[in-house]
Design a protein around this motif. Structure first.
Motif, PDB file in Angstrom:
ATOM      1  N   TYR A 101      13.969  64.646   9.380  1.00 39.75           N
ATOM      2  CA  TYR A 101      13.427  66.092   8.726  1.00 39.75           C
ATOM      3  C   TYR A 101      12.104  66.033   8.306  1.00 39.75           C
ATOM      4  O   TYR A 101      11.598  67.498   9.231  1.00 39.75           O
ATOM      5  N   GLY A 102      11.597  65.317   8.342  1.00 40.92           N
ATOM      6  CA  GLY A 102      10.235  65.794   8.185  1.00 40.92           C
ATOM      7  C   GLY A 102       9.238  65.488   9.143  1.00 40.92           C
ATOM      8  O   GLY A 102       8.202  66.472   9.427  1.00 40.92           O
ATOM      9  N   LEU A 103       9.560  64.557  10.664  1.00 38.60           N
ATOM     10  CA  LEU A 103       9.152  64.478  11.789  1.00 38.60           C
ATOM     11  C   LEU A 103       9.170  65.368  12.245  1.00 38.60           C
ATOM     12  O   LEU A 103       8.326  66.256  13.067  1.00 38.60           O
ATOM     13  N   VAL A 104      10.402  66.529  12.780  1.00 44.62           N
ATOM     14  CA  VAL A 104      11.116  67.163  13.371  1.00 44.62           C
ATOM     15  C   VAL A 104       9.993  68.815  12.149  1.00 44.62           C
ATOM     16  O   VAL A 104       9.182  69.337  13.386  1.00 44.62           O
ATOM     17  N   SER A 105       9.986  68.756  11.279  1.00 45.25           N
ATOM     18  CA  SER A 105       8.842  69.643  10.167  1.00 45.25           C
ATOM     19  C   SER A 105       7.851  69.765  11.180  1.00 45.25           C
ATOM     20  O   SER A 105       6.531  70.613  11.161  1.00 45.25           O
ATOM     21  N   THR A 106       7.379  67.858  11.000  1.00 47.85           N
ATOM     22  CA  THR A 106       6.011  68.730  11.109  1.00 47.85           C
ATOM     23  C   THR A 106       5.397  68.727  12.690  1.00 47.85           C
ATOM     24  O   THR A 106       4.744  69.646  12.898  1.00 47.85           O
ATOM     25  N   TYR A 107       6.803  68.427  13.571  1.00 48.79           N
ATOM     26  CA  TYR A 107       6.031  68.366  15.049  1.00 48.79           C
ATOM     27  C   TYR A 107       6.628  69.866  15.159  1.00 48.79           C
ATOM     28  O   TYR A 107       5.730  70.586  16.358  1.00 48.79           O
ATOM     29  N   ILE A 108       7.162  71.102  14.645  1.00 44.74           N
ATOM     30  CA  ILE A 108       7.278  71.617  14.645  1.00 44.74           C
ATOM     31  C   ILE A 108       5.905  73.254  14.303  1.00 44.74           C
ATOM     32  O   ILE A 108       5.505  73.558  14.567  1.00 44.74           O
ATOM     33  N   HIS A 109       5.126  72.697  12.763  1.00 44.57           N
ATOM     34  CA  HIS A 109       3.959  73.104  12.452  1.00 44.57           C
ATOM     35  C   HIS A 109       3.017  73.069  13.032  1.00 44.57           C
ATOM     36  O   HIS A 109       1.898  72.906  12.631  1.00 44.57           O
ATOM     37  N   THR A 110       3.149  71.568  13.875  1.00 43.80           N
ATOM     38  CA  THR A 110       1.562  70.991  14.636  1.00 43.80           C
ATOM     39  C   THR A 110       1.652  70.731  15.746  1.00 43.80           C
ATOM     40  O   THR A 110       3.394  70.653  16.725  1.00 43.80           O
ATOM     41  N   ASP A 111       0.818  70.552  16.666  1.00 47.91           N
ATOM     42  CA  ASP A 111       0.839  70.044  18.145  1.00 47.91           C
ATOM     43  C   ASP A 111       0.599  68.439  18.361  1.00 47.91           C
ATOM     44  O   ASP A 111      -0.279  67.531  18.744  1.00 47.91           O
ATOM     45  N   LYS A 112       0.944  68.015  16.425  1.00 43.74           N
ATOM     46  CA  LYS A 112       0.749  66.243  16.658  1.00 43.74           C
ATOM     47  C   LYS A 112       1.889  65.774  16.930  1.00 43.74           C
ATOM     48  O   LYS A 112       1.974  65.458  16.468  1.00 43.74           O
TER      49      LYS A 112
END
Length: 169
Positions: A101-112
């Motif tokens: 979930y954290g990985l998906v969330s990070t991908y959604i909120h950033t372009d990292k």
């Protein structure tokens, strides 16, 4: 520790709330996106994470972690060791799934987005496990067990005692 389904639900609710709140803030700071997100996005991220964690805790991780921990400690009479075994199994399982979930969330909120989703996941899992393990065992676990015993168990025991007194009269 909880003994009924109601108590299990309440214990899980309190534990998930605390763990997800702290781990959400930790991950937002870790990924450097706390300042970039609006309050609504942060609350939404927390609420989504909380609902996912609660469902995982109650339906998948919790029951399986208890089975594994109780098998590992079947020859142990010390209840503290059993509690720590259950908590540790819970941490490994919850960190595994919540890191997705954290990985998906990070991908959604950033372009990292790097070239390797697997390496990104392993990095997040490792960082989450390093924080979640002591947080759960040393901070949230004792706090939630204290709250649970003082507020929920005592209230249930008081209600049961009142029912017995009423029935006798």
């Amino acid at each position: 520790m909880p003994t009924t389904k109601k108590e299990t639900f309440l214990f899980g609710l309190i534990m998930c709330f605390g763990m997800v709140l702290i781990m959400t803030v930790y991950n937002l700071f870790l990924n450097g996106i706390m300042e970039e997100m609006t309050i609504i996005a942060i609350v939404s991220d927390f609420a989504t994470g909380f609902m996912i964690a609660l469902m995982l805790d109650l339906l998948i991780i919790g029951p399986n972690a208890k089975k594994v921990a109780l098998k590992l400690t079947k020859n142990v009479n010390n209840s503290l060791i059993k509690i720590l075994a259950i908590s540790t199994c819970m941490i490994f399982g919850m960190a595994f799934f919540m890191s997705i979930y954290g990985l998906v969330s990070t991908y959604i909120h950033t372009d990292k987005i790097s070239n390797s989703v697997v390496l990104d996941y392993l990095a997040i899992y490792g960082k989450n496990l390093i924080v979640a393990l002591p947080l759960q065992l040393l901070v949230m676990g004792p706090i939630v067990r204290f709250i649970f015993v003082k507020l929920i168990k005592n209230r249930d025991n008081d209600a049961e005692l009142n029912n017995r007194i009423t029935i006798k009269n």
